[in-house]
Motif scaffolding. Structure first.
Motif, PDB file in Angstrom:
ATOM      1  N   ALA A 186     -60.635 -26.710  -5.125  1.00  0.00           N
ATOM      2  CA  ALA A 186     -60.787 -25.566  -4.225  1.00  0.00           C
ATOM      3  C   ALA A 186     -59.441 -25.079  -3.708  1.00  0.00           C
ATOM      4  N   GLU A 187     -58.521 -25.997  -3.474  1.00  0.00           N
ATOM      5  CA  GLU A 187     -57.232 -25.637  -2.882  1.00  0.00           C
ATOM      6  C   GLU A 187     -56.227 -25.136  -3.912  1.00  0.00           C
ATOM      7  N   ARG A 188     -56.225 -25.714  -5.110  1.00  0.00           N
ATOM      8  CA  ARG A 188     -55.139 -25.434  -6.051  1.00  0.00           C
ATOM      9  C   ARG A 188     -55.586 -24.772  -7.349  1.00  0.00           C
ATOM     10  N   TYR A 189     -56.838 -24.947  -7.737  1.00  0.00           N
ATOM     11  CA  TYR A 189     -57.256 -24.531  -9.077  1.00  0.00           C
ATOM     12  C   TYR A 189     -58.499 -23.640  -9.029  1.00  0.00           C
ATOM     13  N   SER A 190     -58.528 -22.734  -8.095  1.00  0.00           N
ATOM     14  CA  SER A 190     -59.671 -21.832  -8.000  1.00  0.00           C
ATOM     15  C   SER A 190     -59.604 -20.790  -9.112  1.00  0.00           C
ATOM     16  N   GLN A 191     -60.758 -20.370  -9.552  1.00  0.00           N
ATOM     17  CA  GLN A 191     -60.832 -19.351 -10.592  1.00  0.00           C
ATOM     18  C   GLN A 191     -60.275 -18.021 -10.095  1.00  0.00           C
ATOM     19  N   ALA A 192     -60.520 -17.701  -8.847  1.00  0.00           N
ATOM     20  CA  ALA A 192     -60.037 -16.430  -8.302  1.00  0.00           C
ATOM     21  C   ALA A 192     -58.512 -16.357  -8.366  1.00  0.00           C
ATOM     22  N   THR A 193     -57.844 -17.453  -8.011  1.00  0.00           N
ATOM     23  CA  THR A 193     -56.383 -17.476  -8.060  1.00  0.00           C
ATOM     24  C   THR A 193     -55.882 -17.352  -9.489  1.00  0.00           C
ATOM     25  N   PHE A 194     -56.500 -18.092 -10.396  1.00  0.00           N
ATOM     26  CA  PHE A 194     -56.127 -18.052 -11.813  1.00  0.00           C
ATOM     27  C   PHE A 194     -56.274 -16.642 -12.378  1.00  0.00           C
ATOM     28  N   ILE A 195     -57.397 -16.007 -12.099  1.00  0.00           N
ATOM     29  CA  ILE A 195     -57.646 -14.669 -12.627  1.00  0.00           C
ATOM     30  C   ILE A 195     -56.653 -13.666 -12.046  1.00  0.00           C
ATOM     31  N   GLU A 196     -56.389 -13.744 -10.759  1.00  0.00           N
ATOM     32  CA  GLU A 196     -55.478 -12.794 -10.132  1.00  0.00           C
ATOM     33  C   GLU A 196     -54.053 -12.961 -10.663  1.00  0.00           C
ATOM     34  N   ARG A 197     -53.657 -14.202 -10.925  1.00  0.00           N
ATOM     35  CA  ARG A 197     -52.318 -14.422 -11.486  1.00  0.00           C
ATOM     36  C   ARG A 197     -52.193 -13.780 -12.863  1.00  0.00           C
ATOM     37  N   TYR A 198     -53.250 -13.877 -13.655  1.00  0.00           N
ATOM     38  CA  TYR A 198     -53.168 -13.267 -14.986  1.00  0.00           C
ATOM     39  C   TYR A 198     -53.257 -11.750 -14.906  1.00  0.00           C
ATOM     40  N   ARG A 199     -54.050 -11.230 -13.987  1.00  0.00           N
ATOM     41  CA  ARG A 199     -54.074  -9.776 -13.818  1.00  0.00           C
ATOM     42  C   ARG A 199     -52.666  -9.267 -13.480  1.00  0.00           C
ATOM     43  N   THR A 200     -52.021  -9.943 -12.534  1.00  0.00           N
ATOM     44  CA  THR A 200     -50.677  -9.539 -12.121  1.00  0.00           C
ATOM     45  C   THR A 200     -49.692  -9.666 -13.270  1.00  0.00           C
ATOM     46  N   LEU A 201     -49.765 -10.786 -14.000  1.00  0.00           N
ATOM     47  CA  LEU A 201     -48.808 -11.035 -15.066  1.00  0.00           C
ATOM     48  C   LEU A 201     -48.950 -10.018 -16.193  1.00  0.00           C
ATOM     49  N   LEU A 202     -50.164  -9.800 -16.677  1.00  0.00           N
ATOM     50  CA  LEU A 202     -50.362  -8.869 -17.786  1.00  0.00           C
ATOM     51  C   LEU A 202     -50.004  -7.446 -17.383  1.00  0.00           C
ATOM     52  N   THR A 203     -50.390  -7.049 -16.186  1.00  0.00           N
ATOM     53  CA  THR A 203     -50.082  -5.692 -15.725  1.00  0.00           C
ATOM     54  C   THR A 203     -48.584  -5.516 -15.547  1.00  0.00           C
ATOM     55  N   GLU A 204     -47.949  -6.522 -14.981  1.00  0.00           N
ATOM     56  CA  GLU A 204     -46.500  -6.439 -14.743  1.00  0.00           C
ATOM     57  C   GLU A 204     -45.727  -6.358 -16.043  1.00  0.00           C
TER      58      GLU A 204
END
Length: 489
Positions: free
Chosen positions: A464-482
């Motif tokens: 819950a603290e480190r490996y949430s799906q929401a965090t993972f998805i948002e990081r990839y959204r940011t990375l691919l868009t950037e």
């Protein structure tokens, strides 16, 4: 009016996701990772380009969303090339291109060769796909053999001794280079960014496209491709020549993938020494850990049945032989213990699977260890047990272990990849192949339910603290868009 498959919404990048023997044809951690991104980033324009072996992967086991575009991709590790490619008659011999196989061998296999030289050869196959016919020309074969002799006898900077290659190994290498060229020759649709799932075969189309169009590449690193090739070769029992071919091809593909990638995104920072050692500048490495969804309600309580669950492919990298030996030792200590394994046989690992079944029979495990085949419901499989076990000799950040932790199941696992960092304080970690220590961990958790509950709850909090799906998805959204925006700018 709805948009066509593979087309993003306004302002969202078009992505070409290239897979190698995984999504959407095979279940497993990488395939689950792909499915997560496609499902939870619906506004991106997803194009899926699978590289799959022969005709063994022709039916999807994942439900590809209608808004995503599943391309034919490339079938490799079978016949070299079709008779015709895009209307070109491949039975004609383009004499001016007879050096291409030899050039590809030298630039891909040389220890200190220039990755740009290999990319230049791959680009030639994309520009003129009819040049694949050179692999059927006796003149190209003779030039290739001559160059290969020079390659294996003149490697001053290479560690170790290069084995001599017999005719059959040389022919196998030649065929492999033909498949590499076929991957390069296959055209890709126009996109804004490539997302590559491994620093191997999956990188080939992206590398060529980047050279021709400048389309940027994000290379995701699950397990370290080169390391896994070395481990597989060491455990294969093959002669030195075939081992050299397998590892050198893997190293060459990884080097060109790393060289061309705009961002290398390992699932764990433990991969960095390998990536840096093969030439990736630190500033181009951006770890993005895996993540999974975790329900708000409490997970089902463990059944307290002494049931140990394993989830993963039957593959040498998963070290199923050690798993079976651990089961035999635990059952000897705790007769009521039972083991179940969920997972398919990896394509090409049929003989390894047969050796696992033989070991199971030799140890007399019977119904105390059952192979249940692939599952489409890994969380259900995990919840049916008290403990989750992993004996892998190579991993990235296994989704199966994160799923176990999310369900408050304690884990016993080998310290490979990002396992130790993710599980610290949440389970038992041992060196790979250590049957006694793995068995100690499983035995302790069966005998001490209070300890099992404590470690399980810690694992659930860690996810819950480190490996949430929401965090993972948002990081990839940011990375691919950037990355896509950076190239556009």
């Amino acid at each position: 009016m709805g948009r066509s498959p593979g087309q993003p919404g306004t302002g969202s990048p078009r992505v070409l996701l290239t897979t190698e023997g995984t999504y959407p044809f095979v279940v497993g951690g990488v395939s689950t990772w792909c499915a997560q991104l496609i499902e939870h980033l619906p506004d991106l324009g997803w194009n899926i380009f699978p590289i799959a072996p022969g005709t063994t992967m022709i039916r999807s086991v994942f439900d590809v969303p209608v808004r995503a575009r599943l391309l034919p991709g490339v079938r490799v590790w079978n016949d070299l090339t079709p008779h015709r490619v895009d209307g070109w008659d491949l039975r004609r011999r383009p004499l001016e291109m007879l050096d291409l196989p030899a050039d590809l061998a030298a630039s891909l296999l040389g220890w200190d060769s220039d990755p740009d030289a290999a990319i230049e050869v791959l680009v030639a196959f994309r520009r003129r796909p009819e040049s694949l016919a050179v692999f059927r020309d006796p003149g190209a074969w003779r030039r290739f053999r001559s160059r290969l002799v020079d390659l294996v006898t003149a490697q001053p900077g290479e560690p170790g001794e290069t084995p001599m290659l017999d005719r059959w190994t040389t022919l196998d290498l030649y065929r492999t280079l033909g498949w590499v060229a076929a991957c390069a020759a296959e055209p890709t649709p126009p996109v804004d960014v490539h997302l590559v799932t491994a620093a191997g075969w999956a990188a080939i189309p992206a590398v060529v496209d980047r050279a021709l169009t400048g389309t940027p590449i994000v290379l995701a690193e699950h397990g370290v491709y080169v390391r896994e090739a070395y481990l597989a070769a060491c455990r294969s029992g093959a002669r030195p020549g075939p081992r050299w071919v397998a590892t050198r091809v893997a190293r060459g593909l990884a080097r060109i993938g790393y060289h061309a990638a705009d961002v290398v995104a390992p699932v764990t920072s433990s991969h960095l020494p390998w990536e840096q050692g093969l030439g990736v500048p630190t500033q181009r490495i951006r770890p993005v850990p895996n993540g999974i969804g975790i329900a708000d309600h409490e997970p089902a309580p463990p059944p307290r049945s002494g049931r140990v669950v394993t989830v993963g492919r039957i593959d040498p990298l998963k070290d199923i032989h050690t798993l079976i030996e651990v089961a035999a030792e635990v059952v000897r200590r705790v007769p009521e213990a039972r083991f179940v394994h969920h997972g398919p046989v990896s394509p090409g690992s049929e003989s390894y699977a047969a050796s696992c079944y033989h070991a199971h029979a030799r140890l007399g495990l019977g119904d105390r260890f059952r192979f249940l085949g692939p599952t489409r419901a890994p969380l259900t499989a995990v919840c049916d047990g008290d403990i989750v076990l992993s004996t892998s000799i190579s991993e990235g950040l296994p989704i199966s272990l994160l799923e176990a932790m999310s369900q408050a199941r304690p884990v016993v696992a080998t310290a490979v990849g990002g396992v130790a960092d993710s599980m610290e304080g949440c389970g038992f970690i041992t060196p790979p192949g250590d049957v006694d220590r793995l068995a100690d961990g499983v035995t302790a958790l069966i005998r001490d339910p209070g300890l099992a509950d404590l470690l399980g709850l810690r694992g659930r909090r860690r996810v819950a603290e480190r490996y949430s799906q929401a965090t993972f998805i948002e990081r990839y959204r940011t990375l691919l868009t950037e990355v896509a925006s950076r190239e556009a700018a």
